[in-house]
Every structure is written in C-alpha cells, then in structure tokens.
Write a protein that holds these residues in place. Sequence first.
Motif, PDB file in Angstrom:
ATOM      1  N   ASP A 154       0.848  -1.189   0.000  1.00 41.17           N
ATOM      2  CA  ASP A 154       0.000   0.000   0.000  1.00 41.17           C
ATOM      3  C   ASP A 154       0.888   1.246   0.000  1.00 41.17           C
ATOM      4  O   ASP A 154       1.966   1.260   0.623  1.00 41.17           O
ATOM      5  N   PRO A 155       0.468   2.330  -0.655  1.00 41.89           N
ATOM      6  CA  PRO A 155       1.284   3.546  -0.674  1.00 41.89           C
ATOM      7  C   PRO A 155       1.526   4.067   0.739  1.00 41.89           C
ATOM      8  O   PRO A 155       0.627   4.090   1.586  1.00 41.89           O
ATOM      9  N   PHE A 156       2.721   4.483   0.987  1.00 46.19           N
ATOM     10  CA  PHE A 156       3.137   5.037   2.284  1.00 46.19           C
ATOM     11  C   PHE A 156       3.467   6.507   2.064  1.00 46.19           C
ATOM     12  O   PHE A 156       4.385   6.838   1.305  1.00 46.19           O
ATOM     13  N   PHE A 157       2.702   7.403   2.737  1.00 44.94           N
ATOM     14  CA  PHE A 157       2.907   8.836   2.533  1.00 44.94           C
ATOM     15  C   PHE A 157       4.060   9.308   3.403  1.00 44.94           C
ATOM     16  O   PHE A 157       4.137   9.020   4.606  1.00 44.94           O
ATOM     17  N   VAL A 158       4.928  10.085   2.819  1.00 42.55           N
ATOM     18  CA  VAL A 158       6.121  10.593   3.493  1.00 42.55           C
ATOM     19  C   VAL A 158       5.963  12.104   3.681  1.00 42.55           C
ATOM     20  O   VAL A 158       5.908  12.861   2.698  1.00 42.55           O
ATOM     21  N   GLY A 159       5.872  12.564   4.923  1.00 47.05           N
ATOM     22  CA  GLY A 159       5.706  13.984   5.210  1.00 47.05           C
ATOM     23  C   GLY A 159       4.843  14.179   6.438  1.00 47.05           C
ATOM     24  O   GLY A 159       4.984  13.461   7.435  1.00 47.05           O
ATOM     25  N   PHE A 160       3.941  15.146   6.369  1.00 46.96           N
ATOM     26  CA  PHE A 160       2.986  15.399   7.442  1.00 46.96           C
ATOM     27  C   PHE A 160       1.588  15.076   6.933  1.00 46.96           C
ATOM     28  O   PHE A 160       1.248  15.402   5.792  1.00 46.96           O
ATOM     29  N   ALA A 181       3.624  13.924  11.829  1.00 49.29           N
ATOM     30  CA  ALA A 181       4.628  13.457  10.876  1.00 49.29           C
ATOM     31  C   ALA A 181       4.468  11.956  10.684  1.00 49.29           C
ATOM     32  O   ALA A 181       4.147  11.216  11.620  1.00 49.29           O
ATOM     33  N   THR A 182       4.680  11.487   9.461  1.00 51.93           N
ATOM     34  CA  THR A 182       4.547  10.054   9.167  1.00 51.93           C
ATOM     35  C   THR A 182       5.881   9.327   9.200  1.00 51.93           C
ATOM     36  O   THR A 182       5.915   8.091   9.220  1.00 51.93           O
ATOM     37  N   VAL A 183       6.973  10.072   9.181  1.00 55.42           N
ATOM     38  CA  VAL A 183       8.303   9.468   9.212  1.00 55.42           C
ATOM     39  C   VAL A 183       9.137  10.213  10.248  1.00 55.42           C
ATOM     40  O   VAL A 183       8.890  11.383  10.551  1.00 55.42           O
ATOM     41  N   PRO A 184      10.149   9.557  10.804  1.00 58.34           N
ATOM     42  CA  PRO A 184      10.976  10.211  11.817  1.00 58.34           C
ATOM     43  C   PRO A 184      11.957  11.201  11.209  1.00 58.34           C
ATOM     44  O   PRO A 184      12.204  11.213  10.002  1.00 58.34           O
ATOM     45  N   PHE A 185      12.518  12.045  12.067  1.00 54.35           N
ATOM     46  CA  PHE A 185      13.571  12.973  11.656  1.00 54.35           C
ATOM     47  C   PHE A 185      14.522  13.153  12.839  1.00 54.35           C
ATOM     48  O   PHE A 185      14.143  12.988  13.998  1.00 54.35           O
ATOM     49  N   ARG A 186      15.741  13.446  12.525  1.00 50.98           N
ATOM     50  CA  ARG A 186      16.774  13.673  13.529  1.00 50.98           C
ATOM     51  C   ARG A 186      17.736  14.744  13.039  1.00 50.98           C
ATOM     52  O   ARG A 186      17.648  15.206  11.900  1.00 50.98           O
ATOM     53  N   SER A 221       6.909  24.166  16.647  1.00 52.38           N
ATOM     54  CA  SER A 221       8.126  23.378  16.542  1.00 52.38           C
ATOM     55  C   SER A 221       7.879  22.008  17.152  1.00 52.38           C
ATOM     56  O   SER A 221       7.388  21.901  18.277  1.00 52.38           O
ATOM     57  N   ILE A 222       8.215  20.964  16.407  1.00 51.61           N
ATOM     58  CA  ILE A 222       7.950  19.590  16.824  1.00 51.61           C
ATOM     59  C   ILE A 222       9.275  18.938  17.205  1.00 51.61           C
ATOM     60  O   ILE A 222      10.163  18.777  16.356  1.00 51.61           O
ATOM     61  N   PRO A 223       9.472  18.553  18.467  1.00 45.40           N
ATOM     62  CA  PRO A 223      10.714  17.885  18.867  1.00 45.40           C
ATOM     63  C   PRO A 223      10.871  16.550  18.141  1.00 45.40           C
ATOM     64  O   PRO A 223       9.886  15.860  17.849  1.00 45.40           O
ATOM     65  N   TYR A 224      12.118  16.193  17.850  1.00 45.74           N
ATOM     66  CA  TYR A 224      12.347  14.953  17.099  1.00 45.74           C
ATOM     67  C   TYR A 224      11.882  13.723  17.869  1.00 45.74           C
ATOM     68  O   TYR A 224      11.545  12.703  17.270  1.00 45.74           O
ATOM     69  N   THR A 225      11.836  13.837  19.208  1.00 47.79           N
ATOM     70  CA  THR A 225      11.387  12.692  20.009  1.00 47.79           C
ATOM     71  C   THR A 225       9.878  12.502  19.951  1.00 47.79           C
ATOM     72  O   THR A 225       9.371  11.479  20.400  1.00 47.79           O
ATOM     73  N   GLN A 226       9.154  13.498  19.427  1.00 48.43           N
ATOM     74  CA  GLN A 226       7.691  13.430  19.379  1.00 48.43           C
ATOM     75  C   GLN A 226       7.191  13.446  17.946  1.00 48.43           C
ATOM     76  O   GLN A 226       6.078  13.893  17.670  1.00 48.43           O
ATOM     77  N   TRP A 227       8.013  12.946  17.039  1.00 51.45           N
ATOM     78  CA  TRP A 227       7.661  13.057  15.622  1.00 51.45           C
ATOM     79  C   TRP A 227       6.363  12.345  15.278  1.00 51.45           C
ATOM     80  O   TRP A 227       5.638  12.757  14.372  1.00 51.45           O
ATOM     81  N   ASN A 228       6.046  11.259  15.959  1.00 55.04           N
ATOM     82  CA  ASN A 228       4.853  10.478  15.612  1.00 55.04           C
ATOM     83  C   ASN A 228       3.647  10.826  16.468  1.00 55.04           C
ATOM     84  O   ASN A 228       2.655  10.105  16.475  1.00 55.04           O
ATOM     85  N   GLN A 229       3.705  11.932  17.217  1.00 55.10           N
ATOM     86  CA  GLN A 229       2.588  12.353  18.049  1.00 55.10           C
ATOM     87  C   GLN A 229       1.839  13.507  17.389  1.00 55.10           C
ATOM     88  O   GLN A 229       2.465  14.392  16.794  1.00 55.10           O
ATOM     89  N   PRO A 230       0.519  13.551  17.507  1.00 55.44           N
ATOM     90  CA  PRO A 230      -0.236  14.666  16.927  1.00 55.44           C
ATOM     91  C   PRO A 230       0.157  15.998  17.570  1.00 55.44           C
ATOM     92  O   PRO A 230       0.347  16.081  18.788  1.00 55.44           O
ATOM     93  N   VAL A 231       0.279  17.017  16.753  1.00 50.88           N
ATOM     94  CA  VAL A 231       0.610  18.360  17.217  1.00 50.88           C
ATOM     95  C   VAL A 231      -0.596  19.252  16.961  1.00 50.88           C
ATOM     96  O   VAL A 231      -1.139  19.280  15.850  1.00 50.88           O
ATOM     97  N   SER A 232      -1.023  19.989  17.998  1.00 52.80           N
ATOM     98  CA  SER A 232      -2.214  20.833  17.896  1.00 52.80           C
ATOM     99  C   SER A 232      -1.832  22.292  17.699  1.00 52.80           C
ATOM    100  O   SER A 232      -0.875  22.786  18.303  1.00 52.80           O
TER     101      SER A 232
END
Length: 877
Positions: A154-160, A181-186, A221-232
């Motif tokens: 299945d297609p995997f979206f890369v980004g937000f 975010a759908t993928v991690p960043f560091r 600003s989204i911390p890299y440790t919280q990349w997979n958490q929803p940001v409001s």
Amino acid sequence: MCIQDTSSTCTNSFTIQVADCNGYTVYNLGRSPIHQSSYCFRSIPPNAPTYSPKPTVTAGVTDTGFDKSDLYFRCSFPPSSNQRLFHQTTWYVDDVLIHQHPAMLMDDTYINNTQITQTMLIAAGITKVGFSISCEVHASFGAGMPIGPSNRADPFFVGFEILTEEITIRQGETGQVQVRATVPFRCGNISESFPAFCSMPVEIQTADSTGQVSQEDCRVSIPYTQWNQPVSMTVHGTITPTYGSSQLNSLLVLRTPNISPRFPFWKNYTIGTVRVKVVKDTNLVRYKHCSCNNDPYIYPFDGGKHSLQLLGRFTLYKLPSQLIEIQIDVRSCTRRTGTCICGIAVRSGKTVFSMNACDTNSWRINHQGCDDSHNAMEIRKRSSSYEIYLPTGARLTVSLWNKYMNVKFPGTIQDILASRGLCGQLSNTRNDDFIMRNGTQASSFNTFFIDSWRVTTKDLFNPDYVQTLTTTSQQPPKYCFCDGGRNITCSSLSTMNFELKPEHYKDVPCVIRQSRKKRAVQNGNIDTRSRYKRQAPSAVWTNQTAAEFCNKLFAASSTVQLCRDVPGVNVDNSRDDCINDILLSGTTDFQMMSIDTVRSSCEMEVLLNPDLWVADPNNPGAPSVFDTITNNVCPNDCSNRGTCSRGLCVCNAGLGGVDCSVDLTQPPQLDEVEDNGHCDLATSNCQRLTVFGQTFLEDVTIKCRSTKFTVSNDGSLQQPNTQVTNAIERSLNEVECPVRVDSDRSIVTAYNVSVANTGNIYSEDAMVLVYDSTCISVDHGSRVWVVRNGFRVQNGRCISKESSRSTSRSTPSSTPSSTPSSTPSSTRTSSPSSTPKIDVTVPVVVIETTTNGSYKTTMSYFTLFASLISCIISLAL
C-alpha cells in the motif's frame, strides 16, 4: 512414467519419485521394468513459484553526520516457510518506478540490501518530502529464472498528514488543527545532546485576505522525540463587531520554511490546507450596550436604568477570561446631592489606561502600564472624545465634559454569560444582571450589589498596583495573522476585525513617561472651587420646567434630529437623563452631556450595523444612513457657533476647537504644574516641563514661552532669558514645553512658562523650579533654598565635596566625575571635557546651614589654594 513402443506412445505406465528443488526437477530413476529399455526426456519450461506475500513499507532515519540525518525505507514481508526463493524488489514514488534491485536470495540481509535511501531518492529527482512511496516484490527460484506473481505494498505517505482537514467554530471561539509526521527525523549525532536544537518547524499561513481566522502563533516546533505524536495548533474565529448572521469560510496553509539547514529534505514543503468555517451570529448582542452617563446613570447590557449615588471607585465591567476590566471613580459634583464620574481606568492584560480629574482641576490622561508584547489595547482620540478598542471587539467611547464624562460600549459575543460588574451579565434576560463579585445573586441594583463591586485593593488608578501587573504570569490570549511565516502580526487585538472606524481620530501610543509624578501644584490664579458645578442663580426647577427645557434643547439639536430614527438609538432615555440631571443638580450644566449620549450611541450604531451602510433602493440618489450621520453629525452640534461639514466643525471667526467652543481671542488658562512646580535633576533631565490647563487645541501649533531665571539664595530672580518653542500636545489639558539647556544651570533655576493656542495670546505664567534634590531643598513659596553640607553644585548638579577633593588630590589635572553611591545615576555626570579646568576646581563659595538654620559662607583651604593658583596662572598669561 509411460512405456513407449512402435505402436503407442504410452502402452503402459509406472510410478517413480520426483522432487522440485528450487526450480530444478529431480527424478529418482529405478531399474526400467522392461528389458533393454532406457529413459528418455524432452525439454519443458522451468517452473515459477506461486508464493506472493504482500509487502509493507517501513521508514527509518540514520545519522550521516554531526548534525545531519537521512531517511531510508525498507520493503518488508515474511519469507516462505518451505521454499528457498529469490526475490526482486522494485520501488515506486507516486506510481512511477524509480529503482529496481536485482533478484536476491531471501536471507537475513535481504531487507537491508534492498532498501531505498534518501540519497537514492535525490538521485532519482525526489528532493523533498510530500510523496507516496511503495514497493513491489516478485519471487523466483533463482536469478534469471521465471518470476511468480507480484504483489505491491500500500502507498506510504512521506511527510505530514493533516488530521483535521476542516473545522467549524463560532466568532470568538477557538478550534484545534492537528498534524502528525509520518516518518521520523533527527539532527545527526547531536540530537540527544542538544534536543532543543532538533525540532521541526511548521508554519501556518493565512491563505486568504478575509481576516476571519487567526492563530495563537504562526509557527510550531515539533521535537524529534515526538515526531509520531499529533501536534495541535489553536485557531480563533475573528470577531467582527458588526451585526449579522453568516458563515464565512477561510483557508489555512501549513508548510515548512523555505530554508531549513538541519532538515534540507523537508524544506519548502507545502503540507496542505485546512478549511475553517467561522459562524457569525450577533442576534443576542444586537443593540446591547452598557453605558454610564451624567450624574451617573448605569444602563446595563440587558436594559434597565439605575442611578449610582454612592461615592468611591467601582468595577463597571469585567471579563475575567480576557483580563479586561473597567473601573470608574464617582465623586460628589454638586453642592446638592449629585454624583458624577470623574475618572475611568481601563485594563487589558498588562496595559492600563486612565483618565482622571477627580483630584485636580484638569484631566490627567495617561498610560499607567504598557504591554508591548501583546498590544492588548488600541486608543484613538479626537479632542475630548476617546475610543478604546478591546480584544473582545468592543469599542469603548469616552466623552469628557469639564471634569466629568460619559462612557458607552457595546456588548460582544464574548460577553454572553461571562460579563460581570455593574454592567451585569449579558444574556437574554435581566434576571441574572445582579451577580455580585463573590458570584452570588443580588435581588436588585441595591447597595449590596453596588458595594460588592467597590474597588478596594486591586485599584487600577493606583500606579503601585498597576506595576504589579507587569510581573504577573497571566496574559491575555494572543492572536496572530500570518503571511508566510516571516510577515507575522501578533497581538491581543488581532482577533478583532473592524470594518469601519470613525474618521478624524488620532492614535494614542502606549507610552509611560517616567517623570510622571502623583502630585501637581495648582496655579495660584485658579479658583479651586470650580470643582463643583455652577449653581443656577435663582431658578427653581420643577418636573414641568425641566421637561420643557430639555424638550426645547433636543428639538433644536441637529444631532438629535438626524439620529432619532437610527435603529438602536434611544433618544427618550437621553432626554430623561437631561430632565433628571436638572432636578438633581439644580443646574443645566449637564445639558450637552445628554445630547452627547445621543451622538455617541448614534455613531456607534452606524458603525456596527452594515444595513445602514447601503443606500435605500426605494430612494435612488439618497445617501445611506451611515453617510448621512458621519457627514452631518459633529461634536456638541458645533456649539451653535459653526457649521458641520463631513463630520468636522467649520467655526465662526475667532472660534476654534473641534466643537467651536474655544474663544481664540482669549488665552488658554493654566491651572497646574506637574510635581508641585518642581523638576528634579536627580531623576530627570528637565528638558521638558509639563503644564496643565483649559483648553489646548488640536491640529494647531501650540506655542510655549519660557523665561529662564537664576534664583538667588534669598529667592530673588536674576538674569531672565526668554525662549519660544513649539509645545508637545499630550491631551486637551496637558502640554509639554521644551526649555533651553544650552547654558549652565545655577544652583536653582526657575522657568516661567506660558502657553498660546494662536498668535501671541499667551496664558498667565506658571513657575517651575529646577534643581537637584540630592543636596538642595527649596521652599516653593519663597524660593529660598538650602544646600546640604558636604556638597557643591555645578551646572545644577550636586557633587560631593569629599569626592571632589579626593579626585583633585590623586589626579590634579582631571575633572571630578563621581558622586556617592547613594546619589541617583542621573547626578553621576562628569563635566564636559570642553569645560575649562578652572570652572570645575574654583567654585569657592558654598552655601551651608548652621544648627539654627541661618546661612553662612565658608571657604575650604583646598578651594582657597586652588583659587590662588588660578589667579597666578591668570597673571602669568
């Protein structure tokens, strides 16, 4: 197996064992059942495996440098449990093939060996996130052998991904927009060491110019440790104070910055749009105002009329959620039984603006506190009329008359079931108007209710309390209109959107003048009894005579006639106020304040009601109600001394002011000088002297005439020097007069200051004494002054003699420059380098006091010695 002879291809058959070994067929051939026979084979196509698992794409990130990390993607699937297979992995971006790995034996290294990296994506032309990636897998029994059926992930979206693509909010309410975010960043090797450094910025941009939506900030600003958490992200429905019901649509664009050194693969990436529907419904607040007029009468939001005859300071209005409060000061204003509002203080967050004439002969109008970070209040003025814009969308109008005022402001949707104070709770009933400060309900507008809103400790008129607001952690909500992340406007006022504002008003910036003192000295020429209203010499007023007077007054007013039929304007209430004022005070001095309540209400309604902005279609060519009012209603009906043209008074000859009430043939009247007529060089440079009076004109060049004197120690004035400068107008009652400082000041310097509105028609003089209180005390009446022991005075500044002597001993050629540590910083001033040394070291006479207070002249040995040296030098030259 078949036995073949000359007559048949299969005359008989028998069974052997056959095995399929990874694409190869293996036969277990036993002895042939027929004598003198052999096995023969023909070529057949190799087999393809039927195993076809569905893969999934997983993402990861690997550090590639000190502060850099790269994405990678893997195509994962379970291996066959009973076959030894080769697999070929193909990668697609947005359904376009970008890379194909060769067939490889499925083992423990296969997944890693067939991943696709950020470097490979960039080489294929994929330079930033915002794409869908998928992988496809084919199985075979070996390299170059037939492949089995394929299966694609299945297609995997890369980004937000935007979790909230559409929200609906009401004006004045807030909503939440969420992204993830759908993928991690560091950020490379430093991510753990400096976690605050490694945060992904997301900008919020308003996609239209309607101004219907604002945000709490223009970037998260989204911390890299919280990349997979929803940001409001919080958005606000902009308040448009105008009446009406509608649904307005607005768009927000979410994107990453154009420049992102730590995240180059994420820069300039448009995440997507969010549709925000803002619902407007002002039916509940239509025509609802709170006002405080004349003697005074309180008109709450939900209607009714109440007389306020208690003295003191009260909370007229409060909205706790927005840190907004309006306090009024009520004092006696007649020698009979009347009370009046002589002061108002308005707070929004940490900004406090006050207007007060309760203890002075003229208005003191200034900011007590400023909050530049939130811009929580906007103020505009036109002579004696002030407009204060609040974050709720309310436009507070204050009209000053002599020493008293009218106050009026509309209710907004944020006041519904939330407003407090003497204005009551805005709702659809009067039954809940009398909520006391402690939250309980009073039965009526009685003493218990009024006293509950009496101001005791948290007094906005008290500068000491206002200063405590600057340290509080509480702040009003902040709203931002964002244009591309860099062009950002944030304030507490941005939630308001005023379609129209009255013309001919000037902005009043939030400035606190540090030299401002609490006390002022009255000019001896002013009769302080003017605090009370004039009494009618012999009139005895009855209900009938008061009504006849007010009816005639209202019938003759062009303002009343123009505004009578404007929806929301109650002329009858204003006329009743006029009658009651006369009966209560025994004078007609409030008459024009009653007319002013009609004008302010009329102007407010034509600004709030869009229906009045359009012309009547049944009367072609006729102006709209808005145009009629704004062009033909002028302050105070121009005092019947001029004509109204496009909202401005054109005054008769010899008259001026916004309402033609000022006789230009007469000088303005000065009545007070700030800080008891003293200016202290210990805390100010005294280059501008503040005076108060009646009445300084706007839109003209006011002149100040200042005469500088040297004050002898017996109080006499010497060496006059006169200068004329342009005044700096602060309000209708206050100007600052620049004075000359191009020559040295004496121990005590006096300035006689007068002011002219036009020409050379100057007021009487008001005197200001300038000196340094560090060592000088002055009796203002006699102007006799005393210098404390241990000091000398140079150019008006106090200098410690001990410090001067010590400096002279250690560095005879240098100029003394220091004072004791207790001396305010403004007195620690060395003499200019251009000043001759002799002027500094030879002030031989100082004034000291003996124990009985008499004056004596002393001369120190050091000073005498310096004087003799100076004389010798002079003779030698």
